[in-house]
Design an enzyme around this catalytic site. Structure first.
Site, PDB file in Angstrom:
ATOM      1  N   GLN A 121      17.173  61.541   2.686  1.00 48.50           N
ATOM      2  CA  GLN A 121      17.446  62.862   3.103  1.00 48.50           C
ATOM      3  C   GLN A 121      16.643  63.632   2.559  1.00 48.50           C
ATOM      4  OE1 GLN A 121      20.423  63.245   5.461  1.00 48.50           O
ATOM      5  NE2 GLN A 121      19.302  65.195   5.593  1.00 48.50           N
ATOM      6  N   PHE A 122      15.431  63.804   3.179  1.00 48.09           N
ATOM      7  CA  PHE A 122      14.208  64.728   2.436  1.00 48.09           C
ATOM      8  C   PHE A 122      14.705  66.045   2.426  1.00 48.09           C
ATOM      9  CE2 PHE A 122      12.828  65.255   6.622  1.00 48.09           C
ATOM     10  CZ  PHE A 122      12.154  66.377   6.526  1.00 48.09           C
ATOM     11  N   THR A 123      15.626  66.480   3.470  1.00 50.96           N
ATOM     12  CA  THR A 123      16.011  67.896   3.623  1.00 50.96           C
ATOM     13  C   THR A 123      16.690  68.569   2.556  1.00 50.96           C
ATOM     14  OG1 THR A 123      17.940  67.334   4.944  1.00 50.96           O
ATOM     15  CG2 THR A 123      15.737  67.898   6.201  1.00 50.96           C
TER      16      THR A 123
END
Length: 150
Positions: free
Chosen positions: A78-80
């Site tokens: 989940q890079f966000t």
């Protein structure tokens, strides 16, 4: 590394209508590698996830770990989580690790988790995922492992 963990009764990840990872009781963990993260931060994060006492004992107190209850881990990239929203209305993701490095560290966390814990499922890196969960509690905890200063 940044993560958000949720104590769940069950959780699954679907990609293109197919379930790619699922667990019963355990932890759904959203994982984000940041620039300058290394295996050291990944190891510390995993150690914390496995030992964090957030499951109820017989008296109803949060006194047991995912290992103690035999729960699963569902690890989802989940890079966000690295979003910086300080400079306007469009998030910046410059603190997130580059995609190749993010994948390498995510794969490292998954591989290490599988050597240390019997039930580990995953999402699919960089895919359009639909995450389904039944949050237990709800219990949702953010964790950040700052880079080790040498």
């Amino acid at each position: 590394m940044i993560s958000v963990l949720q104590r769940v009764r069950e959780a699954r990840v679907d990609v293109d209508g197919q379930t790619v990872g699922a667990i019963g009781q355990g932890l759904l963990v959203l994982v984000c590698a940041e620039r300058d993260d290394t295996e050291a931060e990944a190891d510390r994060l995993l150690a914390k996830l496995l030992k964090l006492r957030i499951f109820s004992d017989d008296a109803g107190k949060m006194n047991k770990s995912v290992q103690d209850v035999g729960g699963g881990l569902l690890l989802v990239s989940q890079f966000t989580l690295a979003a910086d929203t300080a400079g306007g209305n469009r998030p910046s993701f410059t603190q997130a690790a580059a995609p190749d490095e993010g994948r390498r560290l995510y794969d490292y966390v998954v591989a290490r988790a599988r050597t240390l814990h019997p039930v580990v499922a995953t999402g699919q890196f960089a895919a359009d995922m639909q995450v389904h969960l039944i949050n237990d509690g709800p219990v949702t905890i953010p964790l950040r492992m700052a880079p080790v200063v040498q």
